[in-house]
Design an enzyme around this catalytic site. Sequence first.
Site, PDB file in Angstrom:
ATOM      1  N   SER A 147       0.911  -0.998   0.081  1.00  0.00           N
ATOM      2  CA  SER A 147       0.015  -0.164   0.128  1.00  0.00           C
ATOM      3  C   SER A 147       0.927   1.165   0.156  1.00  0.00           C
ATOM      4  CB  SER A 147      -0.943  -0.238   1.217  1.00  0.00           C
ATOM      5  OG  SER A 147      -1.376   1.200   1.634  1.00  0.00           O
ATOM      6  N   TYR A 160      -3.185  -0.867  10.168  1.00  0.00           N
ATOM      7  CA  TYR A 160      -2.887  -0.841   8.700  1.00  0.00           C
ATOM      8  C   TYR A 160      -1.519  -0.612   8.285  1.00  0.00           C
ATOM      9  CZ  TYR A 160      -4.405  -1.039   3.794  1.00  0.00           C
ATOM     10  OH  TYR A 160      -4.695  -1.104   2.432  1.00  0.00           O
TER      11      TYR A 160
HETATM   12  C1  GCO Z   1      -7.005   5.087   3.807  1.00  0.00           C
HETATM   13  C2  GCO Z   1      -7.039   3.831   2.639  1.00  0.00           C
HETATM   14  C3  GCO Z   1      -5.666   3.697   2.048  1.00  0.00           C
HETATM   15  C4  GCO Z   1      -5.875   2.827   0.723  1.00  0.00           C
HETATM   16  C5  GCO Z   1      -4.746   2.147   0.467  1.00  0.00           C
HETATM   17  C6  GCO Z   1      -3.889   3.072  -0.122  1.00  0.00           C
HETATM   18  O1  GCO Z   1      -7.874   4.623   4.657  1.00  0.00           O
HETATM   19  O2  GCO Z   1      -5.933   5.491   3.770  1.00  0.00           O
HETATM   20  O3  GCO Z   1      -8.028   3.023   2.822  1.00  0.00           O
HETATM   21  O4  GCO Z   1      -5.216   2.903   3.111  1.00  0.00           O
HETATM   22  O5  GCO Z   1      -6.858   2.139   0.938  1.00  0.00           O
HETATM   23  O6  GCO Z   1      -4.347   1.177   1.200  1.00  0.00           O
HETATM   24  O7  GCO Z   1      -2.578   2.355  -0.760  1.00  0.00           O
END
Ligand code: GCO
Length: 266
Positions: A147, A160
């Site tokens: 990501s 995340y």
């Molecule tokens: C967030 C988004 C990001 C994108 C993606 C970017 O909440 O900022 O969900 O996380 O989904 O992962 O690469």
Amino acid sequence: MSIIDSFSLKGEIALVTGASHGIGYAIAAALADAGARIVFCCSSEGSRQRALDAYHKDGIDAAGYVCDVTDEQSVIRMVKDIEANIGTVDILVNNAACIKRVPMHEMSVEDWRKVIDTDLTGQFICAKAVLPAMMEKRHGKIINICSMMSELGRETVAAYASAKGGLKMLTRNIASEYGEYNIQCNAIGPGYIATEQTKAIRVDADGNPTPFHHFIMSKTPANRWGTIEDLKGPAVFLASHASDFVNGHILYVDGGIIAYLGKQPK
Ligand code: GCO
């Protein structure tokens, strides 16, 4: 081999996790379009059936499994069944993931562990399960779906971003440890892509663009959200012989957001 043939996946078996819809489905469809035999896994029998219908409607002869990527025994059973009934996995796309957007000081340890387990430990488990056959065959492609959060943080995505940052280093470590077996491990780092996963931050309850949408537009040189179509070519490239000397690379498909300071106020 012609340059076009170097992108062909004919005769290859690709396992794409979390591929009942969205980015995983689009990548699986692209690999199928390039000639690969598709196997996917998802989290429930209902999504497996719906996905099988969608793949077959799109003319893709996919096989589907219900598998919890955080459960090593479940993954081992799935991979052994694939090897016994379809063939060894040539290409693994580690796409299955989840996100919980919560201010870190309010996030429960359980939620933190769920995200880390699904978005990082699950990728380790799946890669570990397919590596022995790839080592035996001296051929394999592992593509982790990182990501832009592998590089950048923002409010409410601590778990995340930490998982995706760890996945960047897992990608480099698999590349380092298994390159001698002619196994290449790379990653795709999507930017802001218009999917169900980003809908909540893209449009408000009335369907209007959110302030976050305008913020992302000001930070993305391409001045648009990406689409799942934008991920197809990079996935085929990293799954094919065209990338046989590319290893440990995170290919950001982000419209330039990571490279850009942001639009200057007029
Ligand atoms: C967030 C988004 C990001 C994108 C993606 C970017 O909440 O900022 O969900 O996380 O989904 O992962 O690469």
